[in-house]
Design an enzyme around this catalytic site. Structure first.
Site, short mmCIF file in Angstrom:
data_model
loop_
_atom_site.label_atom_id
_atom_site.label_comp_id
_atom_site.label_asym_id
_atom_site.label_seq_id
_atom_site.Cartn_x
_atom_site.Cartn_y
_atom_site.Cartn_z
N SER A 1 1.01 -1.09 -0.24
CA SER A 1 -0.10 0.04 0.05
C SER A 1 0.79 1.24 0.01
CB SER A 1 -0.92 0.20 1.17
OG SER A 1 -0.32 0.39 2.37
N ASP A 2 0.41 2.46 -0.38
CA ASP A 2 1.18 3.70 -0.01
C ASP A 2 0.83 3.88 1.18
OD1 ASP A 2 2.58 5.89 -0.63
OD2 ASP A 2 1.70 6.48 -2.48
#
Length: 747
Positions: free
Chosen positions: A285-286
């Site tokens: 994920s960011d």
């Protein structure tokens, strides 16, 4: 065996027993996975930011203590923003020696255009159209990053973007899918090398999956709403290109795409990436983007976000703590099938094995190598080579450039000329402030016959990575001194542009002109001396109409990194003939944005006697400088366009390029096509090949391209690749608007 001896020395007993027999990588991964508890699986999917000084005592109290206990229990699989061989070793030692299984950590970092020794910002590198130089730039970054204990970079960013208002255009390869795909492959190869287990390579990360570069209005983190044709034919191909060359990790993004946060998008991550493309690495994920599905209105809370994230194919949770807090509970409640965790952990462990961390967890923790590699002379030479190739000559009326060494009285004006920090650009977290060679420092090695005044301040305070840059819009002090100097000079070098921290994440702009009072300064100087060279330092395309109309010479130098001043001086004085070409269109007005060369025709593309055709009433449709544009100190002639379609599997298109000027130089020969009639409308022009050639004065070279179905085809709305028969227009030229045109028929 040596391998088994190392294992026995480093790992907890249960891990040693798992590794006791020779097995394939897949068997080792499966054996380790079978021994893991549910919580330990979740731990591998949890990533934390560095949260305490690992050389000091263990943290007590608060969130830091919780994270520390998670590390000791095997509930953390990777860390970011922990750097330095000593720091990484101590943290790795804690996990390897104190957790039940001793599974080593991954250490990630935003190594975007270098670690200590900085190359130009990625958009500038893209202007080189030189894949070997870009690959070498990433190789230099990997050398230094791996020397400080890192084994993973959150790069390259392969987002295509057509909107210069978006600050992160500086981090990518520009507006074109074909060029962006070649750059993406070069960067992955540079970071990962030929053998990922070598201690001077790092795992690359293809980001942001997907369409982050199409944020509405160029506003960072904003909504993305694009059609399937744009998604399939423009956005996805650079990502697919990185899979084809073996990229190990992907990062999703902050944006929603057609109503769904990409972090929770199963079609993107499971169906396309891991399904159709067969990607066998893992997806990260960011920063907290799993948790951000809650404010997006897609998840009811963090527990629900954890469920949606893992189901969609997000394997690692960066800093939202959704997985470590809720994923095991989701499994026990039957909301998430444990097989999804097994798939994620299998992917993560595989990359750790490929990096050699199970062979030696401390392979990246060599303090002697750290001391030797940072700011190495070879690295300085490499980024200087990259920097000169990144400069684009936009205008050179009456051949004002190159300058004559020590034969002209030079005025240098502009605060950025004496700045050794801004040229480092944005996203240079590992580097040291004020380590760029300033423009003035580079100039000194070529001429002593110059005088300098900064003119009015451009920026107030101390610009930094976390805060907005405060631009001076009121204090005109310094303009009079600049005008007085210009009056008594043969040539004026105006160094103007953006601060390095005016582009990058969170740095969107609604205006694309020179910030603050810089245009006022330029106009005042122009009134007394029109023999001006404008040296632009910026992280995005700018709208510089007045400048382009009046100033005789303009150099686009971007933010060139550590060797900025030396690179610009080499080009100014002709020791390097500029060869860069624009990777993004320069607009005439911000009102044209997004603007890009490979647009569609519309049903009313041509001027009419009435207003009823596709145009603006107050501006031209055409850009100021088109994609692929860039001049040289010499000139090139294109002739003898030839098209051979006798072999329909490989249609040959060629032209002869002749250096008709007085100097040797490089030219980027560009091939464009248009599928004239198709079941899904194709753009007016698409780049499908380019070659950078070097020609001595008077020399000629035949440049040939082969067009196969891969270049001629496209994706339909069912994400099926098709190549349809019909007429194709073709152009070989020096930029996207100028060249030799012809056509052929594909049967």
């Amino acid at each position: 065996m040596k391998y088994l001896l190392i294992i026995s020395l480093y790992f907890a007993p249960i891990n040693k027993n798992i590794m006791a027999q020779e097995k394939t990588l897949e068997q080792k991964v499966d054996a380790l996975l079978e021994s893991m508890t549910l919580e330990e699986k979740v731990g591998q999917m949890n990533q934390y930011n560095g949260f305490w000084d690992v050389t000091g005592p263990a943290p007590e109290g608060g969130n830091a203590e919780i994270k520390y206990e998670h590390l000791k229990k095997g509930l953390v699989g990777s860390m970011l923003n922990v750097v330095g061989a000593e720091e990484v070793r101590k943290l790795q030692k804690l996990v390897v020696e104190e957790t039940r299984l001793g599974i080593p950590l991954l250490f990630g970092y935003d190594v975007i255009h270098g670690y200590k020794t900085l190359s130009p910002i990625p958009l500038a590198e893209a202007a080189s159209w030189d894949m070997e130089a870009i690959k070498n730039s990433a190789r230099i970054a990997a050398n230094e990053a791996s020397a400080v204990g890192l084994n993973w970079t959150f790069a390259p960013m392969v987002d295509i973007s057509r909107d210069a208002r978006w600050g992160r255009v500086m981090e990518g390869g520009g507006e074109d899918t074909f060029l962006g795909s070649q750059i993406a492959k070069a960067r992955v190869k540079g970071f990962q090398g030929e053998d990922l287990s070598k201690p001077n390579t790092i795992a690359a990360c293809s980001k942001h999956f997907a369409a982050y570069g199409f944020a509405e209005a160029g506003r960072d983190y904003n909504t993305v709403d694009i059609g399937t044709s744009t998604l399939y034919n423009v956005v996805l191909p650079p990502f697919k290109a990185t899979v084809d060359v073996g990229v190990k990790t992907f990062m999703n993004g902050f944006n929603i795409l057609n109503g769904v946060p990409v972090t929770g998008d199963k079609i993107l991550q499971r169906d396309i990436l891991k399904g159709k493309w067969g990607f066998d690495g893992f997806v990260l994920s960011d920063w907290a983007s799993i948790g951000e599905m809650v404010p997006h209105g897609f998840a009811k809370g963090l527990k629900h976000a954890a469920e949606l994230g893992v189901k969609a194919g997000s394997d690692v949770d960066m800093e939202s703590s959704a997985y470590v807090m809720h994923l095991a509970e989701n499994v026990r409640e039957g909301k998430v099938n444990e097989s999804l965790l097994d798939d994620a952990v299998r992917r993560i462990l595989k990359v750790k094995f490929e990096l050699g961390l199970f062979d030696d967890p401390y392979r990246y923790c060599n303090e002697k190598r750290e001391e030797e590699q940072l700011y190495h002379e070879d690295h300085k030479a490499g980024v200087l080579d990259m920097a000169v190739k990144s400069i684009v000559l936009l205008k050179n009326t009456n051949s004002i450039l190159p300058l004559k060494k020590d034969q002209q009285k030079i005025a240098v004006i502009g605060e950025l000329a004496n700045d050794n920090n801004s040229p480092l650009g944005s996203w240079r977290l590992g580097s040291d402030n004020h380590t760029a060679v300033s423009f003035l420092e580079g100039l000194k090695s070529y001429s002593e016959n110059y005088s300098y005044v900064p003119g009015p301040k451009v920026f107030n305070g101390n610009p930094n990575f976390l805060n907005e840059v405060e631009v001076n819009t009121t204090d005109t002090s310094g303009i009079d001194e600049a005008v007085a100097l210009a009056k008594n000079s043969d040539v004026v070098l105006m160094v103007l542009g953006e601060h390095g921290f005016q582009s990058g994440e969170g740095r969107s702009r609604t205006q694309l002109d020179l910030p603050g009072l810089q245009l006022d300064l330029l106009k005042a100087v122009y009134e007394v001396n029109k023999n001006i060279v404008l040296i632009l330092m910026n992280g995005r395309p700018l709208a510089i109409n007045w400048e382009a109309e009046h100033i005789p010479a303009i150099l686009e130098t971007w933010q060139l990194g550590s060797q900025t001043g030396n690179a610009i001086a080499k080009v100014l004085f002709g020791d390097y003939n500029p060869s860069g070409k624009l990777p993004m269109t320069f607009p005439r007005s911000v009102g044209q944005v997004p603007i890009y060369y490979n647009h569609f025709s519309t049903g009313r593309p041509n001027p009419e006697s009435t207003v009823f055709w596709s145009h603006y009433s107050d501006e031209k449709n055409e850009p100021l400088f088109p994609f692929g544009y860039g001049l040289s100190y010499t000139s090139f002639n294109y002739s003898y366009l030839q098209i051979d379609s006798s072999d329909q599997d490989s249609i040959k298109v060629s032209a002869t390029i002749t250096n008709t000027g007085e100097l040797a130089g490089e030219e980027v020969v560009q091939l464009y096509i248009q599928d004239k009639v198709a079941s899904v409308v194709r753009p007016v022009k698409e780049l499908k090949g380019f070659k950078k050639i070097y020609l001595e004065k008077g020399a000629s070279q035949k440049v040939e391209f082969n067009l196969t179905e891969m270049e001629l085809g496209f994706y339909n709305h069912n994400y099926e690749f098709t190549c349809e028969p019909g007429e194709f227009a073709v152009m070989i030229g020096t930029n996207s608007q100028s060249g030799l045109s012809g056509s052929f028929v594909k049967n």
